[in-house]
Design a protein around this motif. Structure first.
Motif, short mmCIF file in Angstrom:
data_model
loop_
_atom_site.label_atom_id
_atom_site.label_comp_id
_atom_site.label_asym_id
_atom_site.label_seq_id
_atom_site.Cartn_x
_atom_site.Cartn_y
_atom_site.Cartn_z
N THR A 48 45.98 40.72 31.28
CA THR A 48 44.96 41.51 31.96
C THR A 48 45.40 41.88 33.37
O THR A 48 45.09 42.96 33.86
CB THR A 48 43.64 40.72 32.02
OG1 THR A 48 43.27 40.34 30.70
CG2 THR A 48 42.52 41.54 32.61
N LEU A 49 46.11 41.00 34.04
CA LEU A 49 46.57 41.28 35.39
C LEU A 49 47.84 42.11 35.44
O LEU A 49 48.00 42.97 36.31
CB LEU A 49 46.83 39.97 36.14
CG LEU A 49 45.61 39.22 36.61
CD1 LEU A 49 46.01 37.85 37.12
CD2 LEU A 49 44.89 39.99 37.68
N SER A 50 48.77 41.88 34.53
CA SER A 50 50.09 42.51 34.66
C SER A 50 50.13 43.96 34.22
O SER A 50 50.86 44.76 34.82
CB SER A 50 51.13 41.70 33.90
OG SER A 50 50.86 41.72 32.53
N ILE A 51 49.39 44.34 33.21
CA ILE A 51 49.45 45.73 32.73
C ILE A 51 48.96 46.71 33.79
O ILE A 51 49.67 47.68 34.09
CB ILE A 51 48.70 45.89 31.39
CG1 ILE A 51 49.49 45.16 30.30
CG2 ILE A 51 48.50 47.36 31.05
CD1 ILE A 51 48.80 45.11 28.97
N PRO A 52 47.80 46.51 34.42
CA PRO A 52 47.41 47.44 35.49
C PRO A 52 48.37 47.40 36.68
O PRO A 52 48.62 48.42 37.31
CB PRO A 52 46.02 46.97 35.90
CG PRO A 52 45.52 46.18 34.78
CD PRO A 52 46.71 45.59 34.12
N VAL A 54 51.65 46.89 36.68
CA VAL A 54 52.84 47.68 36.36
C VAL A 54 52.51 49.17 36.39
O VAL A 54 53.30 49.98 36.90
CB VAL A 54 53.41 47.27 34.98
CG1 VAL A 54 54.46 48.24 34.49
CG2 VAL A 54 53.97 45.86 35.05
N LEU A 55 51.35 49.54 35.90
CA LEU A 55 50.97 50.95 35.94
C LEU A 55 50.83 51.46 37.37
O LEU A 55 51.29 52.55 37.70
CB LEU A 55 49.67 51.16 35.17
CG LEU A 55 49.76 51.04 33.66
CD1 LEU A 55 48.39 51.18 33.03
CD2 LEU A 55 50.71 52.08 33.10
N GLU A 74 46.26 49.40 44.99
CA GLU A 74 46.63 48.02 44.62
C GLU A 74 45.56 47.03 45.06
O GLU A 74 45.20 46.13 44.31
CB GLU A 74 47.96 47.64 45.27
CG GLU A 74 49.15 48.29 44.63
CD GLU A 74 50.43 47.91 45.35
OE1 GLU A 74 50.54 46.77 45.81
OE2 GLU A 74 51.32 48.77 45.43
N ARG A 75 45.04 47.20 46.26
CA ARG A 75 44.01 46.28 46.76
C ARG A 75 42.74 46.36 45.93
O ARG A 75 42.13 45.35 45.59
CB ARG A 75 43.70 46.57 48.22
CG ARG A 75 44.79 46.14 49.14
CD ARG A 75 44.37 46.30 50.58
NE ARG A 75 45.55 46.36 51.40
CZ ARG A 75 45.95 47.44 52.06
NH1 ARG A 75 45.23 48.54 52.02
NH2 ARG A 75 47.05 47.41 52.77
N VAL A 76 42.34 47.57 45.60
CA VAL A 76 41.10 47.75 44.84
C VAL A 76 41.25 47.20 43.42
O VAL A 76 40.39 46.48 42.92
CB VAL A 76 40.69 49.24 44.80
CG1 VAL A 76 39.59 49.48 43.80
CG2 VAL A 76 40.27 49.69 46.18
N TYR A 77 42.35 47.52 42.77
CA TYR A 77 42.51 47.05 41.40
C TYR A 77 42.65 45.54 41.35
O TYR A 77 42.12 44.89 40.45
CB TYR A 77 43.67 47.77 40.70
CG TYR A 77 44.88 46.91 40.47
CD1 TYR A 77 44.95 46.09 39.36
CD2 TYR A 77 45.92 46.90 41.36
CE1 TYR A 77 46.05 45.29 39.14
CE2 TYR A 77 47.02 46.11 41.16
CZ TYR A 77 47.07 45.30 40.05
OH TYR A 77 48.14 44.49 39.85
N LEU A 78 43.39 44.95 42.30
CA LEU A 78 43.56 43.50 42.30
C LEU A 78 42.22 42.78 42.47
O LEU A 78 41.91 41.85 41.74
CB LEU A 78 44.50 43.07 43.42
CG LEU A 78 45.93 42.79 43.00
CD1 LEU A 78 46.80 42.47 44.20
CD2 LEU A 78 46.01 41.71 41.99
#
Length: 95
Positions: A48-52, A54-55, A74-78
């Motif tokens: 769940t964490l790595s796929i977004p 890498v994108l 990156e900050r928002v998605y994390l």
């Protein structure tokens, strides 16, 4: 409204959680607990964490977005993915 993720809502997971509840976590074989339960949870959360990640790291620079936009994305998605994972684990622990 967000669609709830049901990756832990299968019959296999239900049987694992029922086994843990009925037998008790202290009386289970440690290798089964590590491999089938904890390993599966870690695998799901890492995916769940790595796929977004890498994108965001590979796709946005290719599309020509600025460095500041990439950093903000990156900050928002994390923050959103980590809160989603924590909520998912908390909901399953309370079920």
């Amino acid at each position: 409204m967000l669609t709830p993720i049901k990756c832990f809502a299968t019959k296999a997971w239900r049987s694992k959680f029922e086994r843990i509840r009925s037998v008790g976590i202290n009386k289970l074989r440690s290798m089964w607990l590590l491999r089938d339960v904890i390993g599966s949870i870690i695998n799901t959360l890492l995916t769940t964490l790595s796929i977004p990640y890498v994108l965001v790291k590979s796709l946005l620079p290719l599309l020509g977005y600025s460095q500041s936009f990439n950093a903000a994305t990156e900050r928002v998605y994390l923050a959103s993915i980590i809160s989603l994972d924590c909520g998912l684990v908390r909901d399953k622990a309370n079920a």
